[in-house]
Write an enzyme that holds these catalytic residues in place. Sequence first.
Site, mmCIF file in Angstrom:
data_model
loop_
_atom_site.group_PDB
_atom_site.id
_atom_site.type_symbol
_atom_site.label_atom_id
_atom_site.label_comp_id
_atom_site.label_asym_id
_atom_site.label_seq_id
_atom_site.Cartn_x
_atom_site.Cartn_y
_atom_site.Cartn_z
ATOM 1 N N GLU A 93 0.847 -1.199 0.000
ATOM 2 C CA GLU A 93 0.000 0.000 0.000
ATOM 3 C C GLU A 93 0.878 1.244 0.000
ATOM 4 O O GLU A 93 2.055 1.193 0.387
ATOM 5 C CB GLU A 93 -0.865 0.021 1.272
ATOM 6 N N LYS A 147 -0.228 7.042 8.573
ATOM 7 C CA LYS A 147 -0.611 8.393 8.996
ATOM 8 C C LYS A 147 -1.192 8.364 10.404
ATOM 9 O O LYS A 147 -1.955 7.457 10.741
ATOM 10 C CB LYS A 147 -1.664 8.909 8.015
ATOM 11 N N ASP A 171 -2.157 10.795 -4.921
ATOM 12 C CA ASP A 171 -2.707 11.870 -5.750
ATOM 13 C C ASP A 171 -3.520 12.874 -4.954
ATOM 14 O O ASP A 171 -3.913 12.627 -3.824
ATOM 15 C CB ASP A 171 -3.647 11.287 -6.810
ATOM 16 N N ASP A 187 -4.286 5.123 6.599
ATOM 17 C CA ASP A 187 -4.780 6.282 7.349
ATOM 18 C C ASP A 187 -5.755 5.778 8.421
ATOM 19 O O ASP A 187 -5.343 5.446 9.529
ATOM 20 C CB ASP A 187 -5.431 7.263 6.361
HETATM 21 P P1 5GP Z 1 -7.680 4.498 4.872
HETATM 22 O O1 5GP Z 1 -8.741 3.542 4.400
HETATM 23 O O2 5GP Z 1 -6.537 3.840 5.586
HETATM 24 O O3 5GP Z 1 -8.262 5.639 5.665
HETATM 25 O O4 5GP Z 1 -7.147 5.254 3.622
HETATM 26 C C1 5GP Z 1 -6.491 4.611 2.643
HETATM 27 C C2 5GP Z 1 -6.589 5.360 1.336
HETATM 28 O O5 5GP Z 1 -6.976 6.730 1.492
HETATM 29 C C3 5GP Z 1 -5.218 5.390 0.715
HETATM 30 O O6 5GP Z 1 -4.965 4.226 -0.043
HETATM 31 C C4 5GP Z 1 -5.295 6.657 -0.107
HETATM 32 O O7 5GP Z 1 -5.899 6.368 -1.339
HETATM 33 C C5 5GP Z 1 -6.218 7.563 0.677
HETATM 34 N N1 5GP Z 1 -5.453 8.499 1.524
HETATM 35 C C6 5GP Z 1 -5.399 8.553 2.880
HETATM 36 N N2 5GP Z 1 -4.605 9.545 3.306
HETATM 37 C C7 5GP Z 1 -4.125 10.146 2.185
HETATM 38 C C8 5GP Z 1 -3.225 11.253 1.960
HETATM 39 O O8 5GP Z 1 -2.686 11.904 2.850
HETATM 40 N N3 5GP Z 1 -2.986 11.552 0.648
HETATM 41 C C9 5GP Z 1 -3.543 10.882 -0.402
HETATM 42 N N4 5GP Z 1 -3.219 11.267 -1.623
HETATM 43 N N5 5GP Z 1 -4.380 9.836 -0.213
HETATM 44 C C10 5GP Z 1 -4.670 9.479 1.056
#
Ligand code: 5GP
Length: 175
Positions: free
Chosen positions: A96, A128, A156, A100
Amino acid sequence: MEAGRVLIGEEEIAARLREMGEQITRDYEGEALLVVGVLRGAFMVMADLARHIRLPVEFDFMAVSSYGSATKTSGVVRILKDLDEEIAGRHVLLVEDIVDSGLTIDYLLKTLRLRRPASIELATLLVKENMQRVPVEVRYAGFEIGPEFVVGYGLDFDQLYRNLPYIGVLEQHSL
Ligand code: 5GP
């Protein structure tokens, strides 16, 4: 193309991916590995990490999109492209770009575990800071970052900036 402030530079990323690849090589010694990239964001991490993995490696890809606004994930994940390969009995390493809330990867891990791989682990360039994170075990993590929205190195904003060779923080004026 300017994208605000550099958070993690090109050389720092390269050095960390090398370390991670060496660690993966040691951990899976004597095994073959199926490296699965989560599109679109992971393409760059996957290509650069894989160059440091000295094992018999095959590659496959999944594409997912999470419903939600441009900068917030909702936890509902849609599989746009499934794996081409069967994973039963195989060692799978999911790659990955960023974890986040953990919702995307939690969903993917649960879905793929139902297919009975020999093992499944996660490598991500970024983790993050997020108080609402669901518990996911990240076996290989590149860098821990603060809660800001980052772009570059595959990540992106509105499909742009993925080609930046560093991780940058978008500033208001560059949006
Ligand atoms: P999660 O499901 O862990 O919250 O988020 C995963 C997805 O959210 C990542 O694969 C990405 O596509 C998007 N994402 C989360 N934080 C960021 C960030 O700071 N920048 C970008 N470009 N995408 C993020």
